[in-house]
Design a protein around this motif. Structure first.
Motif, PDB file in Angstrom:
ATOM      1  N   ILE A 131       0.838  -1.198   0.000  1.00 55.12           N
ATOM      2  CA  ILE A 131       0.000   0.000   0.000  1.00 55.12           C
ATOM      3  C   ILE A 131       0.874   1.251   0.000  1.00 55.12           C
ATOM      4  CG2 ILE A 131      -1.678   1.335   1.342  1.00 55.12           C
ATOM      5  CD1 ILE A 131      -2.897  -1.375   2.199  1.00 55.12           C
ATOM      6  N   ALA A 148       2.327   1.708  -3.450  1.00 52.71           N
ATOM      7  CA  ALA A 148       1.308   2.168  -4.406  1.00 52.71           C
ATOM      8  C   ALA A 148       0.993   3.644  -4.201  1.00 52.71           C
ATOM      9  CB  ALA A 148       0.044   1.323  -4.259  1.00 52.71           C
ATOM     10  N   MET A 149       1.025   4.103  -2.955  1.00 55.38           N
ATOM     11  CA  MET A 149       0.718   5.495  -2.655  1.00 55.38           C
ATOM     12  C   MET A 149       1.937   6.397  -2.808  1.00 55.38           C
ATOM     13  SD  MET A 149      -1.790   4.996   0.625  1.00 55.38           S
ATOM     14  CE  MET A 149      -2.286   6.715   0.710  1.00 55.38           C
ATOM     15  N   ASP A 159      -0.621  -7.060  -4.087  1.00 60.13           N
ATOM     16  CA  ASP A 159       0.150  -5.968  -4.692  1.00 60.13           C
ATOM     17  C   ASP A 159      -0.631  -5.322  -5.834  1.00 60.13           C
ATOM     18  OD1 ASP A 159       2.222  -6.411  -2.931  1.00 60.13           O
ATOM     19  OD2 ASP A 159       3.481  -7.462  -4.375  1.00 60.13           O
ATOM     20  N   TRP A 218      -3.891  -5.348  -6.283  1.00 60.61           N
ATOM     21  CA  TRP A 218      -5.036  -4.647  -5.700  1.00 60.61           C
ATOM     22  C   TRP A 218      -4.611  -3.288  -5.156  1.00 60.61           C
ATOM     23  CZ3 TRP A 218      -5.662  -2.964  -0.676  1.00 60.61           C
ATOM     24  CH2 TRP A 218      -6.911  -2.413  -0.382  1.00 60.61           C
ATOM     25  N   ALA A 219      -3.502  -3.258  -4.428  1.00 58.64           N
ATOM     26  CA  ALA A 219      -3.036  -2.003  -3.836  1.00 58.64           C
ATOM     27  C   ALA A 219      -2.690  -0.980  -4.918  1.00 58.64           C
ATOM     28  CB  ALA A 219      -1.831  -2.254  -2.940  1.00 58.64           C
ATOM     29  N   ARG A 220      -2.008  -1.424  -5.971  1.00 58.91           N
ATOM     30  CA  ARG A 220      -1.658  -0.493  -7.055  1.00 58.91           C
ATOM     31  C   ARG A 220      -2.915   0.061  -7.711  1.00 58.91           C
ATOM     32  NH1 ARG A 220       2.610  -3.964  -7.742  1.00 58.91           N
ATOM     33  NH2 ARG A 220       1.460  -5.305  -9.166  1.00 58.91           N
ATOM     34  N   ARG A 243      -5.932   0.308  -6.406  1.00 61.00           N
ATOM     35  CA  ARG A 243      -6.739   1.060  -5.446  1.00 61.00           C
ATOM     36  C   ARG A 243      -6.118   2.388  -5.058  1.00 61.00           C
ATOM     37  NH1 ARG A 243      -9.222   3.896  -2.692  1.00 61.00           N
ATOM     38  NH2 ARG A 243     -10.533   3.446  -0.913  1.00 61.00           N
ATOM     39  N   PHE A 244      -4.784   2.437  -4.903  1.00 61.75           N
ATOM     40  CA  PHE A 244      -4.136   3.608  -4.323  1.00 61.75           C
ATOM     41  C   PHE A 244      -3.278   4.403  -5.295  1.00 61.75           C
ATOM     42  CE2 PHE A 244      -4.957   0.780  -0.703  1.00 61.75           C
ATOM     43  CZ  PHE A 244      -5.721   1.637   0.070  1.00 61.75           C
TER      44      PHE A 244
END
Length: 72
Positions: free
Chosen positions: A4, A7-8, A64, A66-68, A70-71
């Motif tokens: 996360i 990704a952020m 990983d 999903w995080a990319r 989503r964020f």
């Protein structure tokens, strides 16, 4: 957490919680069974389920991915 943060584009940190602190927060009875089980997942993770593909028609994404999505 690391996925996360990446990704952020920000650093993420966490602190390990002591067993005593976790037991206090979770309650002694629950902690007796939960903590050893959760610790066992580090070496032997639960098997991957194919249920997502059965329900959605496509395979599950990695955390990983999903995080990319989503964020980012």
């Amino acid at each position: 957490m690391k996925a996360i943060g990446q990704a952020m584009g920000i650093p993420v940190r966490w602190e390990e919680q002591s067993e005593q602190e976790a037991t206090t927060q979770l309650g002694e009875e629950f902690a007796k069974s939960a903590l050893p089980y959760w610790a066992s997942l580090v070496e032997e993770p639960e098997p991957v389920s194919l249920d997502v593909a059965k329900v959605t028609g496509h395979p599950a994404r990695s955390f990983d991915d999903w995080a990319r999505e989503r964020f980012s």
